[in-house]
Enzyme design. Structure first.
Site, PDB file in Angstrom:
ATOM      1  N   SER A 140       0.843  -1.201   0.000  1.00  0.00           N
ATOM      2  CA  SER A 140       0.000   0.000   0.000  1.00  0.00           C
ATOM      3  C   SER A 140       0.869   1.237   0.000  1.00  0.00           C
ATOM      4  O   SER A 140       1.997   1.222   0.517  1.00  0.00           O
ATOM      5  CB  SER A 140      -0.892   0.009   1.255  1.00  0.00           C
ATOM      6  OG  SER A 140      -1.563   1.245   1.404  1.00  0.00           O
ATOM      7  N   TYR A 153      -1.298  -0.746  10.237  1.00  0.00           N
ATOM      8  CA  TYR A 153      -1.451  -1.024   8.811  1.00  0.00           C
ATOM      9  C   TYR A 153      -0.203  -0.593   8.051  1.00  0.00           C
ATOM     10  O   TYR A 153       0.349  -1.357   7.244  1.00  0.00           O
ATOM     11  CB  TYR A 153      -2.681  -0.298   8.273  1.00  0.00           C
ATOM     12  CG  TYR A 153      -3.011  -0.613   6.843  1.00  0.00           C
ATOM     13  CD1 TYR A 153      -3.701  -1.778   6.514  1.00  0.00           C
ATOM     14  CD2 TYR A 153      -2.659   0.250   5.809  1.00  0.00           C
ATOM     15  CE1 TYR A 153      -4.017  -2.078   5.193  1.00  0.00           C
ATOM     16  CE2 TYR A 153      -2.965  -0.034   4.494  1.00  0.00           C
ATOM     17  CZ  TYR A 153      -3.647  -1.199   4.195  1.00  0.00           C
ATOM     18  OH  TYR A 153      -3.949  -1.481   2.885  1.00  0.00           O
ATOM     19  N   LYS A 157       2.486  -3.059   6.015  1.00  0.00           N
ATOM     20  CA  LYS A 157       2.733  -2.946   4.577  1.00  0.00           C
ATOM     21  C   LYS A 157       4.190  -2.588   4.287  1.00  0.00           C
ATOM     22  O   LYS A 157       4.791  -3.108   3.330  1.00  0.00           O
ATOM     23  CB  LYS A 157       1.786  -1.919   3.955  1.00  0.00           C
ATOM     24  CG  LYS A 157       0.313  -2.324   4.027  1.00  0.00           C
ATOM     25  CD  LYS A 157       0.053  -3.654   3.347  1.00  0.00           C
ATOM     26  CE  LYS A 157      -1.424  -3.977   3.247  1.00  0.00           C
ATOM     27  NZ  LYS A 157      -1.691  -5.254   2.550  1.00  0.00           N
TER      28      LYS A 157
END
Length: 248
Positions: A140, A153, A157
């Protein structure tokens, strides 16, 4: 020439796609099937798997990849595959000051640990079968830019991108390529709802040279391109699928 009229460049290949029930994973499974691959779809929700199987003829494996034992059992059931797409992912919106142990485990367990387990088992089987094959990890832009409440998150990533480079180095001698795609906001069903408010979406959208967010099919095409033999000299790369977001 329409895609249906073209040859099937992945005929005879088997591709395992995690997170295949929805969003980018589902679009990737659909595209791989159209290209002739036998798809092994892994997801948590049986109804999603059943509808995908009815549409594409794929094999399905229901598994909660947050559980390492279940992740390894899914790979055992899948057997030897030619391609692996690590697309399963989740998010818990928490800032540094709000982070909980449960939130951390939920995000890192799916986004990073599961991808490493699936990659390990995939690579072991590929090497035992004589090598070759390809892995694509879905990361991401959150691994490159700071977004509020995306602490775990972003860490997951960015960690997966680092792991992508290590895997490319270690598996290269066995003919296994490993790359990643880093999408921007992609209009899955959930994301479309989350970004429906123009007050929230407009300031983010204008940070894209393309002036828009990504569609799931656009990310799927990038994934399948990296899997294909057309990219035989590409490994250890992270391809932004971001409409120019990281360039501005």
């Amino acid at each position: 020439m329409s895609e249906g009229a073209q040859s099937l460049p992945m005929q005879g290949k088997t591709a395992l796609v995690s997170g295949a029930g929805k969003g980018i994973g589902r679009a990737t499974a659909q595209l791989l099937a159209r290209r002739g691959a036998q798809v092994v779809a892994v997801a948590r929700t049986q109804a999603d798997l059943d509808s995908l199987a009815a549409e594409t003829g794929c094999r399905v494996i229901r598994a909660d990849l947050a559980d390492p034992v279940a992740a390894r059992a899914a790979m055992e059931e899948a057997g030897v595959c030619d391609y692996l797409v690590n697309c399963a992912g989740t998010n818990v919106l928490q800032s540094l000051l709000e982070m909980t142990d449960d939130g951390y485990e939920a995000v890192m367990g799916i986004n990073l640990r599961a991808a490493l387990i699936l990659s390990q088992d995939f690579a072991r089987r590929r090497i035992a079968a004589g090598g070759g094959g390809a892995i694509v990890n879905v990361t991401s832009i959150a691994g490159h830019r700071g977004f509020d409440q995306h602490l775990c998150y972003a860490a997951s990533k960015a960690g997966l991108e680092g792991a992508t480079r290590v895997m490319a180095r270690e598996l290269g001698p066995h003919g296994i390529r490993v790359n990643a795609v880093a999408p921007t906001i992609t209009l899955t069903e959930l994301a479309a709802a989350a970004w429906a408010d123009p007050a929230k979406s407009d300031p983010m959208r204008v940070r894209h040279a393309s002036g828009r967010f990504a569609e799931v099919e656009e990310v799927a095409h990038a994934i399948v391109a990296l899997l294909s033999d057309d990219m035989a000299m590409t490994t250890g790369a992270v391809l932004p699928v971001d409409g120019g977001f990281l360039a501005l």
